[in-house]
Motif scaffolding. Structure first.
Motif, PDB file in Angstrom:
ATOM      1  N   ASP A 107      -0.039  18.950   0.734  1.00 61.06           N
ATOM      2  CA  ASP A 107      -0.781  20.279   0.863  1.00 61.06           C
ATOM      3  C   ASP A 107      -1.241  20.485   2.485  1.00 61.06           C
ATOM      4  O   ASP A 107      -2.204  20.060   3.026  1.00 61.06           O
ATOM      5  CB  ASP A 107      -1.997  20.474  -0.115  1.00 61.06           C
ATOM      6  CG  ASP A 107      -2.490  21.914   0.181  1.00 61.06           C
ATOM      7  OD1 ASP A 107      -1.673  22.819   0.816  1.00 61.06           O
ATOM      8  OD2 ASP A 107      -3.583  22.153  -0.060  1.00 61.06           O
ATOM      9  N   PRO A 108      -0.291  20.909   3.300  1.00 64.94           N
ATOM     10  CA  PRO A 108      -0.488  20.727   4.797  1.00 64.94           C
ATOM     11  C   PRO A 108      -1.637  21.657   5.214  1.00 64.94           C
ATOM     12  O   PRO A 108      -1.944  22.829   4.638  1.00 64.94           O
ATOM     13  CB  PRO A 108       0.892  21.194   5.325  1.00 64.94           C
ATOM     14  CG  PRO A 108       1.479  22.030   4.451  1.00 64.94           C
ATOM     15  CD  PRO A 108       1.256  21.556   3.223  1.00 64.94           C
ATOM     16  N   ALA A 109      -2.359  21.146   6.283  1.00 66.24           N
ATOM     17  CA  ALA A 109      -3.260  22.100   6.794  1.00 66.24           C
ATOM     18  C   ALA A 109      -2.863  23.341   7.635  1.00 66.24           C
ATOM     19  O   ALA A 109      -1.809  22.994   8.178  1.00 66.24           O
ATOM     20  CB  ALA A 109      -4.230  21.218   7.695  1.00 66.24           C
ATOM     21  N   ARG A 110      -3.476  24.120   7.774  1.00 65.45           N
ATOM     22  CA  ARG A 110      -2.934  25.386   8.733  1.00 65.45           C
ATOM     23  C   ARG A 110      -2.593  25.187   9.987  1.00 65.45           C
ATOM     24  O   ARG A 110      -1.860  25.401  10.687  1.00 65.45           O
ATOM     25  CB  ARG A 110      -4.088  26.777   8.560  1.00 65.45           C
ATOM     26  CG  ARG A 110      -3.444  28.005   9.109  1.00 65.45           C
ATOM     27  CD  ARG A 110      -4.296  28.961   9.064  1.00 65.45           C
ATOM     28  NE  ARG A 110      -5.540  28.979   9.668  1.00 65.45           N
ATOM     29  CZ  ARG A 110      -6.395  30.162   9.821  1.00 65.45           C
ATOM     30  NH1 ARG A 110      -6.248  31.117   9.025  1.00 65.45           N
ATOM     31  NH2 ARG A 110      -7.262  29.813  10.720  1.00 65.45           N
ATOM     32  N   TRP A 111      -3.845  24.012  10.444  1.00 67.21           N
ATOM     33  CA  TRP A 111      -3.451  23.618  11.833  1.00 67.21           C
ATOM     34  C   TRP A 111      -2.024  22.944  12.027  1.00 67.21           C
ATOM     35  O   TRP A 111      -1.422  23.061  13.015  1.00 67.21           O
ATOM     36  CB  TRP A 111      -4.566  23.083  12.417  1.00 67.21           C
ATOM     37  CG  TRP A 111      -4.877  21.444  11.780  1.00 67.21           C
ATOM     38  CD1 TRP A 111      -5.491  21.211  10.998  1.00 67.21           C
ATOM     39  CD2 TRP A 111      -4.184  20.287  12.270  1.00 67.21           C
ATOM     40  NE1 TRP A 111      -5.331  19.813  10.563  1.00 67.21           N
ATOM     41  CE2 TRP A 111      -4.297  19.354  11.497  1.00 67.21           C
ATOM     42  CE3 TRP A 111      -3.331  20.021  13.370  1.00 67.21           C
ATOM     43  CZ2 TRP A 111      -4.144  18.091  11.546  1.00 67.21           C
ATOM     44  CZ3 TRP A 111      -2.844  18.549  13.510  1.00 67.21           C
ATOM     45  CH2 TRP A 111      -3.100  17.846  12.666  1.00 67.21           C
ATOM     46  N   GLN A 112      -1.887  22.143  11.085  1.00 66.76           N
ATOM     47  CA  GLN A 112      -0.414  21.390  11.174  1.00 66.76           C
ATOM     48  C   GLN A 112       0.826  22.349  11.200  1.00 66.76           C
ATOM     49  O   GLN A 112       1.687  22.247  11.771  1.00 66.76           O
ATOM     50  CB  GLN A 112      -0.334  20.509  10.083  1.00 66.76           C
ATOM     51  CG  GLN A 112      -1.207  19.242   9.881  1.00 66.76           C
ATOM     52  CD  GLN A 112      -1.089  18.518   8.832  1.00 66.76           C
ATOM     53  OE1 GLN A 112      -1.214  19.046   7.515  1.00 66.76           O
ATOM     54  NE2 GLN A 112      -0.881  17.316   8.916  1.00 66.76           N
TER      55      GLN A 112
END
Length: 428
Positions: A107-112
């Motif tokens: 579940d990637p973070a938005r910043w990534q």
């Protein structure tokens, strides 16, 4: 003995090796690029993100493009353009591959998502001005209409397959694999462009430094009123259309239609409109090139209207088809105007200023798409985009240079017999 008549000219005899390679590479990269925005949007939405999150990630991709386009144009006029394109494609492939990896592994973070999307956007900033210059160099001016039309047919045809495939694969196997496919397509396109014949840098050898190059490009851009007026129009128009395609369209498809698959079909219908009209534009040579081109711009807002009234999928596909028609009518006439009016040695810099202006508000438009939808509602935001698009299309016609810029009489075609009334050549 009676001499035999000369053999008929080969079809596409005007198309150079570089034109063929560049068009093929564009088709390859287009297959992946068409599906990537769909995959990115649904990776966010299916992971619990909002329309605002989609807008911020899209803005992160656009912002480095806007900031670096002028530098990319200056380099493309100084360095061999195929070297710039290969490096840009490899750069984009690395970041798109990393984006695929973070989506596939959890579940990637938005910043990534924002950081990796920004890297891919930076690659485009260096690729796009070089690509425009390469196409300009690869065909003679008398073949411009058919060359630009055929090039757009190839690119737009890849959008049909890429959008439909991207939507279907996103629904079937997940967004990460579609993003991985895009990275592979970038690498394949880079390999093809490596085969392009080297071309000397367009800038004069004596030069004067990068700043002087940028000033010369700005003078060529700003001295043509028709050019900067249309770019000013597109700065707002692209922000509206980008918000619809990248944010509102996927959100409406998820909320009101069948999700990624249906949105992929709608984008494929858009591609059909692009390709079908490309065939027409290869043969139709209107005299008032910008006037006719701007009539196509009136169709840009039709998809927003269809989404605003919650039209069923067949109606939405028809609206997307009409939008594709408008994009090709404008795009081919615009490229002809640029090739006709802009000196070859400054072409990449001028087109970089063109894209810089046209995309200048796109990051803000996509970043604000979510907050605007929260305030106006999804339908209200779509109505706003549609109305703005129509008003801008009418307003630009107030400029006399836009209405009057005419196609110059073409040089006789050396690959066809002399004919006082020649028929347009086939492009197949």
């Amino acid at each position: 003995m009676q001499s035999q008549p000369p053999p008929p000219p080969a079809r596409l005899a005007w198309a150079s090796r570089n034109f063929r390679i560049q068009t093929t590479a564009t088709v390859v990269s287009g297959l992946g690029n068409a599906g990537a925005p769909i995959a990115t949007a649904f990776a966010i939405l299916d992971g619990g993100g909002s329309t605002g999150d989609v807008g911020f990630v899209t803005a992160a991709r656009l912002l480095p493009t806007v900031l670096l386009l002028v530098l990319g144009g200056a380099l493309a006029d100084r360095l061999p353009r195929h070297h710039v394109m290969v490096a840009a494609n490899v750069f984009s492939a690395v970041f798109q591959g990393a984006l695929a990896a973070v989506v596939l592994t959890g579940d990637p973070a938005r910043w990534q998502l924002m950081l990796l999307s920004a890297g891919a956007g930076a690659g485009y900033a260096f690729y796009s001005p070089a690509a425009g210059g390469m196409i300009l160099e690869s065909v003679a001016p008398e073949h411009a209409a058919r060359a630009f039309s055929l090039y757009r047919i190839g690119f737009n045809g890849s959008q049909i397959g890429g959008a439909a495939l991207g939507g279907a694969l996103t629904a079937a196997v997940g967004a990460g694999w579609v993003l991985a496919l895009d990275a592979v397509c970038f690498l394949a396109a880079a390999a093809l462009r490596f085969l392009l014949e080297p071309q000397a840098p367009a800038a004069p050898a004596q030069g004067g430094g990068m700043l002087r190059d940028l000033r010369e490009g700005w003078h060529e851009f700003s001295s043509r009123r028709w050019l900067w007026v249309i770019v000013l129009q597109f700065s707002v128009l692209v922000a509206c259309v980008g918000a619809v395609e990248a944010v509102y369209g996927p959100a409406a498809a998820k909320e009101r239609l069948g999700g990624a698959g249906d949105w992929g079909l709608a984008m494929a219908a858009y591609g059909v409109g692009l390709v079908a009209t490309g065939v027409l534009m290869a043969r139709w040579q209107p005299r008032r090139i910008l006037l006719v081109g701007n009539w196509g711009v009136f169709l840009f807002g039709v998809p927003a209207l269809a989404l605003a009234v919650s039209a069923p999928l067949p109606v939405l596909c028809a609206a997307m088809f009409l939008s594709g028609v408008g994009v090709t009518v404008f795009g081919v006439n615009w490229m002809i105007a640029l090739q006709q009016e802009i000196p070859a040695e400054t072409f990449s810099r001028v087109t970089a200023y063109d894209e810089l202006g046209s995309l200048s508000l796109a990051p803000l438009g996509t970043a604000m798409a979510g907050p605007v939808a929260d305030r106006l509602g999804l339908s209200g935001a779509l109505w706003a985009c549609a109305v703005i698009s129509l008003v801008l299309s009418a307003a630009v016609l107030l400029e006399p240079e836009v209405r009057r810029l005419s196609r110059r009489r073409p040089v006789p075609d050396p690959v066809t017999p002399a004919d006082p009334h020649p028929a347009p050549a086939a492009t197949g």
